[in-house]
Write an enzyme that holds these catalytic residues in place. Structure first.
Site, PDB file in Angstrom:
ATOM      1  CG  ASP A  13      -2.137   0.917   1.122  1.00  0.00           C
ATOM      2  OD1 ASP A  13      -2.452   1.718   0.072  1.00  0.00           O
ATOM      3  OD2 ASP A  13      -2.733   1.501   2.404  1.00  0.00           O
ATOM      4  CG  HIS A  30      -0.202   1.671  -9.766  1.00  0.00           C
ATOM      5  ND1 HIS A  30      -0.840   1.896  -8.029  1.00  0.00           N
ATOM      6  CD2 HIS A  30      -0.929   2.623  -9.698  1.00  0.00           C
ATOM      7  CE1 HIS A  30      -1.652   1.817  -7.489  1.00  0.00           C
ATOM      8  NE2 HIS A  30      -2.806   2.502  -8.717  1.00  0.00           N
ATOM      9  CG  LEU A 124       9.844 -17.084  -3.612  1.00  0.00           C
ATOM     10  CD1 LEU A 124       9.704 -17.108  -2.733  1.00  0.00           C
ATOM     11  CD2 LEU A 124      10.294 -15.489  -4.560  1.00  0.00           C
TER      12      LEU A 124
HETATM   13  C1  FPP Z   1      -1.934  -0.046  -3.468  1.00  0.00           C
HETATM   14  O1  FPP Z   1      -1.224   1.822  -3.629  1.00  0.00           O
HETATM   15  C2  FPP Z   1      -1.167  -0.309  -4.539  1.00  0.00           C
HETATM   16  C3  FPP Z   1      -2.879  -1.118  -5.267  1.00  0.00           C
HETATM   17  C4  FPP Z   1      -3.886  -1.783  -5.408  1.00  0.00           C
HETATM   18  C5  FPP Z   1      -1.813  -1.741  -6.425  1.00  0.00           C
HETATM   19  C6  FPP Z   1      -0.818  -2.775  -6.722  1.00  0.00           C
HETATM   20  C7  FPP Z   1      -0.345  -3.366  -7.562  1.00  0.00           C
HETATM   21  C8  FPP Z   1       1.554  -2.918  -7.624  1.00  0.00           C
HETATM   22  C9  FPP Z   1       1.968  -2.735  -6.529  1.00  0.00           C
HETATM   23  C10 FPP Z   1       2.069  -3.089  -9.029  1.00  0.00           C
HETATM   24  C11 FPP Z   1       1.609  -4.073  -9.485  1.00  0.00           C
HETATM   25  C12 FPP Z   1       2.183  -5.364  -9.098  1.00  0.00           C
HETATM   26  C13 FPP Z   1       3.254  -6.158  -9.166  1.00  0.00           C
HETATM   27  C14 FPP Z   1       2.607  -8.079  -8.776  1.00  0.00           C
HETATM   28  C15 FPP Z   1       3.169  -6.333 -10.867  1.00  0.00           C
HETATM   29  P1  FPP Z   1      -2.635   2.869  -3.337  1.00  0.00           P
HETATM   30  O2  FPP Z   1      -3.227   2.788  -4.411  1.00  0.00           O
HETATM   31  O3  FPP Z   1      -4.163   2.717  -2.548  1.00  0.00           O
HETATM   32  O4  FPP Z   1      -2.027   3.824  -2.433  1.00  0.00           O
HETATM   33  P2  FPP Z   1      -2.154   5.222  -1.770  1.00  0.00           P
HETATM   34  O5  FPP Z   1      -3.299   4.586  -0.658  1.00  0.00           O
HETATM   35  O6  FPP Z   1      -1.708   5.633  -1.435  1.00  0.00           O
HETATM   36  O7  FPP Z   1      -3.644   5.488  -3.025  1.00  0.00           O
END
Ligand code: FPP
Length: 239
Positions: A13, A30, A124
């Site tokens: 997050d 992202h 893994l």
């Molecule tokens: C949460 O941050 C993150 C997500 C909803 C997406 C997670 C995706 C990735 C890390 C990239 C792709 C993953 C892989 C395995 C290639 P948020 O957008 O909710 O952050 P915020 O709370 O600061 O708004």
């Protein structure tokens, strides 16, 4: 006493806030998050962790703006295209959990093919949770149980998890949530029953090897009791 750590699950997050703090669009966050995910895979592998389970797209993430959802799909596709050779070479086995039937067909085919290519590996287990929600997973498991015609008496705490998406993995030893929030957000609801939970204020794109090591060293100080008394765990005779 040090705890054995076989399975680490992560709620990644803070990508959006990381981008906002730099005056960038959320998708840039992202992208940086995907780079951090790559580093985490490498670090987990180097530390001999058996299972790494990453929450990449929750069943609630469809509520985000269309551009962001499509951007995440493109990012995932790019991640697979770029990483497949490295994953195969480094012995990683790729799995997914979640309801992939709702994903764009091209992307779910690509994910399935990639998982197949890594099937023969012995390193893994990297599991990416996609269109995943813990409640939805349990509902789908119950449906499968009913389709198989199991009698109520045949269902117990050993049988049900065999119908979950995670049937191939042990329960997580450690859950890490970055980004400062302190909640589980519908992640691995059944599986986290006895998991140690580590909350970090670090935004996911900044989560690196040393942050992982800090989480692992916190984990090693925890006394895992699984419902027993501290004396039982320490091997002292009960009064
Ligand atoms: C949460 O941050 C993150 C997500 C909803 C997406 C997670 C995706 C990735 C890390 C990239 C792709 C993953 C892989 C395995 C290639 P948020 O957008 O909710 O952050 P915020 O709370 O600061 O708004």
């Amino acid at each position: 006493m040090t705890n054995k750590i076989d399975h680490v699950a992560i709620i990644m997050d803070g990508n959006g806030r990381w981008a906002k703090g730099r005056g960038m669009p959320r998708l840039k966050g992202h992208e940086a998050g995907a780079r951090a995910a790559r580093k985490a895979v490498e670090a987990a592998r180097e530390r001999g962790i058996g299972y790494l389970t990453l929450y990449a797209f929750s069943s609630e993430n469809w509520r985000r703006p269309k551009d962001e959802v499509e951007g995440l799909f493109t990012l995932l596709e790019g991640f697979i295209d770029r990483e497949i050779d490295r994953l195969v070479e480094s012995g990683v086995r790729l799995h997914t959990i979640g309801d992939l039937s709702k994903f764009p067909p091209g992307l779910s085919r690509k994910i399935a093919l990639t998982a197949q290519k890594t099937e023969g590996n012995s390193g893994l287990h990297l599991t990416v949770a996609l269109n995943y929600g813990g409640r939805n997973e349990i509902v789908r498991a119950v449906r499968r149980i009913m389709k198989d015609g199991l009698l109520p008496e045949a269902i117990d705490e050993d049988v049900l998890p065999r119908y979950l998406d995670t049937s191939f993995m042990p329960d997580p030893d450690l859950l890490i949530r970055t980004g400062g929030e302190r909640r589980i957000s519908n992640y691995l609801l059944w599986q986290l029953a006895y998991t140690e939970i580590y909350f970090s204020d670090i935004l996911w794109p900044d989560f690196d090897e040393s942050a992982l090591d800090a989480a692992i060293s916190w984990f090693s100080t925890r006394q895992r009791r699984f419902g027993m008394t501290p004396e039982q765990v320490e091997g002292d005779p009960l009064p």
